[in-house]
Design a protein around this motif. Structure first.
Motif, PDB file in Angstrom:
ATOM      1  N   THR A  40     -21.032  -0.312 -38.038  1.00 36.26           N
ATOM      2  CA  THR A  40     -21.196   1.080 -37.606  1.00 36.26           C
ATOM      3  C   THR A  40     -20.366   2.040 -38.451  1.00 36.26           C
ATOM      4  O   THR A  40     -19.683   2.929 -37.940  1.00 36.26           O
ATOM      5  N   MET A  41     -20.419   1.841 -39.739  1.00 34.38           N
ATOM      6  CA  MET A  41     -19.744   2.736 -40.686  1.00 34.38           C
ATOM      7  C   MET A  41     -20.701   3.001 -41.826  1.00 34.38           C
ATOM      8  O   MET A  41     -21.142   2.033 -42.475  1.00 34.38           O
ATOM      9  N   PRO A  42     -21.095   4.272 -42.102  1.00 34.57           N
ATOM     10  CA  PRO A  42     -20.608   5.506 -41.484  1.00 34.57           C
ATOM     11  C   PRO A  42     -20.804   5.487 -39.967  1.00 34.57           C
ATOM     12  O   PRO A  42     -21.753   4.907 -39.464  1.00 34.57           O
ATOM     13  N   CYS A  43     -19.887   6.176 -39.285  1.00 34.30           N
ATOM     14  CA  CYS A  43     -19.859   6.091 -37.832  1.00 34.30           C
ATOM     15  C   CYS A  43     -20.580   7.276 -37.187  1.00 34.30           C
ATOM     16  O   CYS A  43     -21.036   8.189 -37.861  1.00 34.30           O
ATOM     17  N   SER A  89     -11.758  13.442 -35.424  1.00 41.28           N
ATOM     18  CA  SER A  89     -10.568  14.080 -36.001  1.00 41.28           C
ATOM     19  C   SER A  89      -9.263  13.495 -35.481  1.00 41.28           C
ATOM     20  O   SER A  89      -8.186  13.894 -35.918  1.00 41.28           O
ATOM     21  N   GLU A  90      -9.349  12.551 -34.511  1.00 40.45           N
ATOM     22  CA  GLU A  90      -8.143  11.955 -33.914  1.00 40.45           C
ATOM     23  C   GLU A  90      -8.390  10.470 -33.646  1.00 40.45           C
ATOM     24  O   GLU A  90      -8.307  10.006 -32.511  1.00 40.45           O
ATOM     25  N   THR A  91      -8.721   9.711 -34.691  1.00 39.97           N
ATOM     26  CA  THR A  91      -9.058   8.311 -34.496  1.00 39.97           C
ATOM     27  C   THR A  91      -7.815   7.480 -34.184  1.00 39.97           C
ATOM     28  O   THR A  91      -6.693   7.805 -34.581  1.00 39.97           O
ATOM     29  N   ARG A  92      -8.050   6.410 -33.449  1.00 40.05           N
ATOM     30  CA  ARG A  92      -7.027   5.412 -33.144  1.00 40.05           C
ATOM     31  C   ARG A  92      -7.633   4.040 -33.424  1.00 40.05           C
ATOM     32  O   ARG A  92      -8.841   3.898 -33.581  1.00 40.05           O
ATOM     33  N   HIS A  93      -6.781   3.028 -33.485  1.00 39.00           N
ATOM     34  CA  HIS A  93      -7.297   1.673 -33.697  1.00 39.00           C
ATOM     35  C   HIS A  93      -6.679   0.715 -32.687  1.00 39.00           C
ATOM     36  O   HIS A  93      -5.639   0.993 -32.092  1.00 39.00           O
ATOM     37  N   ILE A  94      -7.377  -0.404 -32.507  1.00 39.29           N
ATOM     38  CA  ILE A  94      -6.899  -1.449 -31.618  1.00 39.29           C
ATOM     39  C   ILE A  94      -7.310  -2.784 -32.235  1.00 39.29           C
ATOM     40  O   ILE A  94      -8.415  -2.920 -32.750  1.00 39.29           O
ATOM     41  N   MET A  95      -6.407  -3.756 -32.254  1.00 37.42           N
ATOM     42  CA  MET A  95      -6.696  -5.065 -32.834  1.00 37.42           C
ATOM     43  C   MET A  95      -7.372  -5.950 -31.787  1.00 37.42           C
ATOM     44  O   MET A  95      -6.848  -6.151 -30.697  1.00 37.42           O
ATOM     45  N   VAL A  96      -8.535  -6.481 -32.155  1.00 37.41           N
ATOM     46  CA  VAL A  96      -9.352  -7.247 -31.222  1.00 37.41           C
ATOM     47  C   VAL A  96      -9.517  -8.672 -31.745  1.00 37.41           C
ATOM     48  O   VAL A  96      -9.819  -8.879 -32.922  1.00 37.41           O
ATOM     49  N   ARG A  97      -9.299  -9.638 -30.863  1.00 37.14           N
ATOM     50  CA  ARG A  97      -9.487 -11.039 -31.206  1.00 37.14           C
ATOM     51  C   ARG A  97     -10.846 -11.533 -30.710  1.00 37.14           C
ATOM     52  O   ARG A  97     -11.611 -10.796 -30.101  1.00 37.14           O
ATOM     53  N   LEU A 147     -13.577  12.276 -40.973  1.00 40.40           N
ATOM     54  CA  LEU A 147     -12.774  11.275 -40.274  1.00 40.40           C
ATOM     55  C   LEU A 147     -11.306  11.426 -40.613  1.00 40.40           C
ATOM     56  O   LEU A 147     -10.924  11.659 -41.771  1.00 40.40           O
ATOM     57  N   ARG A 148     -10.457  11.280 -39.574  1.00 41.49           N
ATOM     58  CA  ARG A 148      -9.013  11.358 -39.787  1.00 41.49           C
ATOM     59  C   ARG A 148      -8.330  10.234 -38.997  1.00 41.49           C
ATOM     60  O   ARG A 148      -8.800   9.829 -37.949  1.00 41.49           O
TER      61      ARG A 148
END
Length: 277
Positions: A191-194, A223-231, A276-277
């Motif tokens: 899903t990128m481009p998102c 404009s305010e992306t976050r990330h999360i590590m998924v197993r 994207l930021r």
């Protein structure tokens, strides 16, 4: 049976969350506990995300949180098996589910029981459930019956096949949509481009990741992306205003489930990469 209730969030609050808060509110872990049914109820469009790992037959039940007499009294359900061969018995009718087989159950089914053919290699029945207003026929969907959409380019490391299981062109539902995306070897981006689709929320469930692998799931406002590590065999709740994308340490597969205002798969608000930021 365990049901974990999660509340929604405003995007202005979301951007202030630290890693622990993001994981507590949006990451779904421990979906396949042997001999149990595990569920997370999200107040974002009232979707329920669940996992079943039956050692012996397990009946789908409901608690006070749903306020009904049985689980599917006012809901519909989609299932995809990502483990060993198993079956789902629905009001006396049995559906055998091989790995990657899917099943849609309409509103009004009273008795739903999950089983594994071999308790030493149990089924991993991943499911999504949404509120429903009427009954539509149950529908067995194997991966060959799913509508297939090829996307991506090798140069962008995002070559993938989208298998649309619970989709208007495959079976009729009230609002639930569900499918399985498989990335080809050497490709890591999904899903990128998102995009966003403020008309529908979405849950991503990741699997086919190696034990030492992970996916970095991206969400939040563009404009305010976050990330999360998924197993492996973990899921992330994505509010409707949020992007939903990931890059993995290797190729992987994921199941997407959507509920909301419409069932137009192509109804997306694409985000230019420069925003994207």
């Amino acid at each position: 049976m365990k049901l974990d209730v999660r509340h929604g969030v405003h995007p202005q609050d979301f951007k202030c969350y630290d890693t622990d808060r993001l994981r507590r509110d949006f990451l779904i872990t421990d979906l396949f506990v042997p001999g149990e049914i595990s569920m997370v109820y999200s107040h974002v469009d009232r979707i329920i995300t669940g996992g079943v790992c039956p050692k012996k037959p397990l009946k789908l039940e409901c608690g006070k949180e749903l306020g009904v007499g049985y689980f599917l009294e006012r809901r519909e359900l989609g299932i995809i098996n990502v483990g060993g061969t198993g079956s789902v018995t629905v009001d006396g009718q049995t559906f055998d589910l091989k790995p990657l087989d899917g099943l849609y159950l309409g509103m009004g089914q009273k008795d739903v029981t999950f089983s594994s053919d071999d308790p030493t290699n149990p089924a991993h029945m991943y499911f999504s459930s949404a509120p429903a207003h009427t009954n539509y026929p149950n529908c067995y969907i194997d991966i060959e019956k799913a509508k297939k959409v090829k996307m991506g380019e090798p140069e962008k490391a995002n070559v993938r096949t989208i298998n649309q299981y619970i989709h208007p062109e495959v079976c009729t539902t009230c609002q639930l949509m569900m499918g399985l995306t498989q990335l080809e070897s050497g490709n890591v981006w999904n899903t990128m481009p998102c995009h966003t689709h403020d008309r529908r929320m979405e849950v991503y469930f990741y699997f086919d990741l190696p034990e030492d692998g992970l996916a970095m799931h991206l969400f939040g406002e563009p404009s305010e992306t976050r990330h999360i590590m998924v197993r492996n065999e973990e899921a992330v709740i994505n509010p409707s205003w949020s992007i939903h994308s990931a890059a993995g340490t290797s190729n992987y597969s994921f199941i997407w489930s959507m509920v909301g205002e419409n069932q137009e798969f192509t109804d997306m608000d694409h985000i230019p990469m420069e925003e994207l930021r």
